[in-house]
Design a protein around this motif. Structure first.
Motif, PDB file in Angstrom:
ATOM      1  N   MET A   1       0.836  -1.200   0.000  1.00 17.03           N
ATOM      2  CA  MET A   1       0.000   0.000   0.000  1.00 17.03           C
ATOM      3  C   MET A   1       0.867   1.244   0.000  1.00 17.03           C
ATOM      4  N   THR A   2       0.378   2.259  -0.672  1.00 14.72           N
ATOM      5  CA  THR A   2       1.030   3.560  -0.584  1.00 14.72           C
ATOM      6  C   THR A   2       0.658   4.213   0.742  1.00 14.72           C
ATOM      7  N   ASP A   3       1.360   5.290   1.066  1.00 14.96           N
ATOM      8  CA  ASP A   3       1.039   6.008   2.303  1.00 14.96           C
ATOM      9  C   ASP A   3      -0.392   6.561   2.261  1.00 14.96           C
ATOM     10  N   ALA A   4      -0.826   6.986   1.074  1.00  9.04           N
ATOM     11  CA  ALA A   4      -2.191   7.508   0.944  1.00  9.04           C
ATOM     12  C   ALA A   4      -3.218   6.402   1.200  1.00  9.04           C
ATOM     13  N   GLU A   5      -2.952   5.195   0.702  1.00  6.48           N
ATOM     14  CA  GLU A   5      -3.869   4.074   0.933  1.00  6.48           C
ATOM     15  C   GLU A   5      -3.880   3.674   2.405  1.00  6.48           C
ATOM     16  N   TRP A   6      -2.721   3.669   3.031  1.00  3.83           N
ATOM     17  CA  TRP A   6      -2.651   3.313   4.443  1.00  3.83           C
ATOM     18  C   TRP A   6      -3.398   4.337   5.304  1.00  3.83           C
ATOM     19  N   ALA A   7      -3.332   5.609   4.933  1.00  7.67           N
ATOM     20  CA  ALA A   7      -4.062   6.640   5.679  1.00  7.67           C
ATOM     21  C   ALA A   7      -5.569   6.409   5.600  1.00  7.67           C
ATOM     22  N   VAL A   8      -6.045   5.867   4.480  1.00  8.93           N
ATOM     23  CA  VAL A   8      -7.470   5.555   4.336  1.00  8.93           C
ATOM     24  C   VAL A   8      -7.841   4.302   5.110  1.00  8.93           C
ATOM     25  N   VAL A   9      -6.968   3.301   5.062  1.00  8.35           N
ATOM     26  CA  VAL A   9      -7.273   1.982   5.617  1.00  8.35           C
ATOM     27  C   VAL A   9      -7.156   1.946   7.136  1.00  8.35           C
ATOM     28  N   ARG A  10      -6.160   2.584   7.682  1.00 13.42           N
ATOM     29  CA  ARG A  10      -5.827   2.416   9.102  1.00 13.42           C
ATOM     30  C   ARG A  10      -6.988   2.686  10.054  1.00 13.42           C
ATOM     31  N   PRO A  11      -7.767   3.767   9.889  1.00  6.06           N
ATOM     32  CA  PRO A  11      -8.866   4.003  10.848  1.00  6.06           C
ATOM     33  C   PRO A  11      -9.991   2.970  10.765  1.00  6.06           C
ATOM     34  N   LEU A  12     -10.043   2.190   9.688  1.00  8.76           N
ATOM     35  CA  LEU A  12     -11.146   1.253   9.484  1.00  8.76           C
ATOM     36  C   LEU A  12     -10.801  -0.168   9.894  1.00  8.76           C
ATOM     37  N   LEU A  13      -9.571  -0.413  10.317  1.00  5.62           N
ATOM     38  CA  LEU A  13      -9.159  -1.761  10.684  1.00  5.62           C
ATOM     39  C   LEU A  13      -9.799  -2.201  12.000  1.00  5.62           C
ATOM     40  N   PRO A  14     -10.157  -3.491  12.122  1.00  9.75           N
ATOM     41  CA  PRO A  14     -10.608  -4.008  13.424  1.00  9.75           C
ATOM     42  C   PRO A  14      -9.492  -3.873  14.455  1.00  9.75           C
ATOM     43  N   ARG A  32       0.080  -3.265   8.757  1.00  9.61           N
ATOM     44  CA  ARG A  32       0.371  -2.813   7.387  1.00  9.61           C
ATOM     45  C   ARG A  32       1.182  -3.863   6.645  1.00  9.61           C
ATOM     46  N   ALA A  33       2.173  -4.459   7.308  1.00 13.27           N
ATOM     47  CA  ALA A  33       2.984  -5.495   6.660  1.00 13.27           C
ATOM     48  C   ALA A  33       2.149  -6.722   6.343  1.00 13.27           C
ATOM     49  N   MET A  34       1.247  -7.108   7.261  1.00  9.90           N
ATOM     50  CA  MET A  34       0.401  -8.268   7.034  1.00  9.90           C
ATOM     51  C   MET A  34      -0.589  -8.026   5.891  1.00  9.90           C
ATOM     52  N   LEU A  35      -1.198  -6.842   5.887  1.00 14.43           N
ATOM     53  CA  LEU A  35      -2.144  -6.519   4.822  1.00 14.43           C
ATOM     54  C   LEU A  35      -1.449  -6.493   3.473  1.00 14.43           C
ATOM     55  N   ASP A  36      -0.252  -5.923   3.433  1.00 17.56           N
ATOM     56  CA  ASP A  36       0.491  -5.892   2.176  1.00 17.56           C
ATOM     57  C   ASP A  36       0.796  -7.309   1.680  1.00 17.56           C
ATOM     58  N   ALA A  37       1.135  -8.209   2.598  1.00 14.25           N
ATOM     59  CA  ALA A  37       1.468  -9.578   2.208  1.00 14.25           C
ATOM     60  C   ALA A  37       0.253 -10.302   1.633  1.00 14.25           C
ATOM     61  N   VAL A  38      -0.897 -10.174   2.294  1.00 13.93           N
ATOM     62  CA  VAL A  38      -2.103 -10.846   1.802  1.00 13.93           C
ATOM     63  C   VAL A  38      -2.535 -10.235   0.474  1.00 13.93           C
ATOM     64  N   ARG A  39      -2.481  -8.921   0.368  1.00 11.89           N
ATOM     65  CA  ARG A  39      -2.830  -8.255  -0.889  1.00 11.89           C
ATOM     66  C   ARG A  39      -1.909  -8.696  -2.018  1.00 11.89           C
ATOM     67  N   TYR A  40      -0.631  -8.875  -1.715  1.00  3.49           N
ATOM     68  CA  TYR A  40       0.325  -9.325  -2.731  1.00  3.49           C
ATOM     69  C   TYR A  40      -0.038 -10.725  -3.216  1.00  3.49           C
ATOM     70  N   LEU A  41      -0.410 -11.594  -2.280  1.00  8.12           N
ATOM     71  CA  LEU A  41      -0.776 -12.956  -2.652  1.00  8.12           C
ATOM     72  C   LEU A  41      -2.029 -12.976  -3.525  1.00  8.12           C
ATOM     73  N   VAL A  42      -3.048 -12.204  -3.145  1.00  8.58           N
ATOM     74  CA  VAL A  42      -4.302 -12.180  -3.905  1.00  8.58           C
ATOM     75  C   VAL A  42      -4.077 -11.574  -5.284  1.00  8.58           C
ATOM     76  N   ASP A  43      -3.304 -10.511  -5.347  1.00 12.02           N
ATOM     77  CA  ASP A  43      -3.125  -9.788  -6.603  1.00 12.02           C
ATOM     78  C   ASP A  43      -2.252 -10.558  -7.582  1.00 12.02           C
ATOM     79  N   ASN A  44      -1.240 -11.288  -7.079  1.00 10.92           N
ATOM     80  CA  ASN A  44      -0.269 -11.938  -7.957  1.00 10.92           C
ATOM     81  C   ASN A  44      -0.459 -13.443  -8.070  1.00 10.92           C
ATOM     82  N   GLY A  45      -1.329 -14.022  -7.233  1.00 12.20           N
ATOM     83  CA  GLY A  45      -1.652 -15.431  -7.382  1.00 12.20           C
ATOM     84  C   GLY A  45      -0.551 -16.390  -6.997  1.00 12.20           C
ATOM     85  N   ILE A  46       0.323 -16.009  -6.069  1.00 10.50           N
ATOM     86  CA  ILE A  46       1.422 -16.889  -5.670  1.00 10.50           C
ATOM     87  C   ILE A  46       0.944 -17.920  -4.653  1.00 10.50           C
TER      88      ILE A  46
END
Length: 263
Positions: A1-14, A32-46
């Motif tokens: 995630m970019t810093d702009a995306e993290w600023a949007v996401v962070r207040p909405l996290l459980p 943030r590191a965990m979300l990036d890892a899961v997003r990477y897996l979903v987006d790239n299909g590894i």
């Protein structure tokens, strides 16, 4: 995630229980590191074990994904994002209308015979994703079944879940595959009007049908995530969670674009 995306996401996290003073062991890796890892897996299909070394260990990422799946946290996070997107678009957070449809996809060899089937209409051996979206094309509910499951049978279960979660929902558009007793069942059981949008018999070639194109756009978004082009999940709950993760990425980018447009 970019810093702009993290600023949007962070207040909405459980919020984890240990941050609420409810005990438990603090997490070893930041969200943030965990979300990036899961997003990477979903987006790239590894594969899970092919997680790049830049991210936390794959087994810790999978444990994070499994916890969010089993405790419905990914859906909670997704629903908060959807409410924020709807409000940015000038809509109420809760929808009053939706669209239902299904998508059959091929299943990988790891998918067992108990949750896979053959869709005779699409000639696909695999699974079927049944989805309900709102008028903006945002996901309201998803259910993954064997591909030979009928649309009307799955719709009874899915619409019951969606109607229970969204009490203001009054109208759902559907194609001709949802005709029959389902229309009366929805009205009697959920006070929900199921409007069938049919293709004219005189129509030739490709035609954009009113309302039905909205859910087709969601399927197009899903096909851009390589993990969702084929069903690789052993459990249907994991397959549903992957759909929610994919849509969180779509909505996060949408919120960032709206923020940049205002700026």
């Amino acid at each position: 995630m970019t810093d702009a995306e993290w600023a949007v996401v962070r207040p909405l996290l459980p919020v984890p229980g240990w941050l609420r003073g409810r005990g438990g062991q603090p997490e070893a890796y930041c969200h943030r590191a965990m979300l990036d890892a899961v997003r990477y897996l979903v987006d790239n299909g590894i594969k899970w074990r092919a997680m790049p070394g830049d991210f936390p260990p794959w087994d810790r990422v999978y444990a994070f994904f499994r916890r969010w799946r089993d405790h419905v946290l990914v859906r909670e996070f997704h629903d908060r994002l959807r409410g924020r997107v709807r409000q940015k678009e000038g809509r109420d957070a809760e929808p009053t209308a939706g669209v239902i449809d299904s998508q059959s996809v091929k299943a990988d060899a790891v998918v067992g015979a108990d949750s896979r089937g053959f869709d005779g209409g699409k000639l696909i051996n695999g699974r079927k994703r049944h989805v309900v979206v709102d008028a903006l094309g945002l996901l309201l509910g998803v259910m993954v079944t064997a591909a030979d499951t009928g649309d009307r049978a799955a719709a009874k279960v899915l619409l019951a879940q969606v109607a229970d979660a969204h009490h203001r929902l009054e109208l759902v558009w559907a194609d001709g595959g949802y005709t029959g007793s389902l229309v009366e069942h929805c009205l009697a059981a959920f006070a929900l009007v199921l409007a069938i949008v049919k293709r004219s018999d005189d129509t030739r070639g490709f035609v954009v049908l009113p309302k039905r194109w909205i859910v087709e756009r969601l399927f197009a978004h899903l096909m851009r995530s390589r993990r969702l082009v084929r069903d690789f999940e052993r459990r249907t709950t994991s397959a549903e969670a992957m759909v929610y993760w994919s849509m969180t990425m779509v909505m996060t980018r949408r919120l960032v674009r709206s923020r940049l447009a205002r700026a």
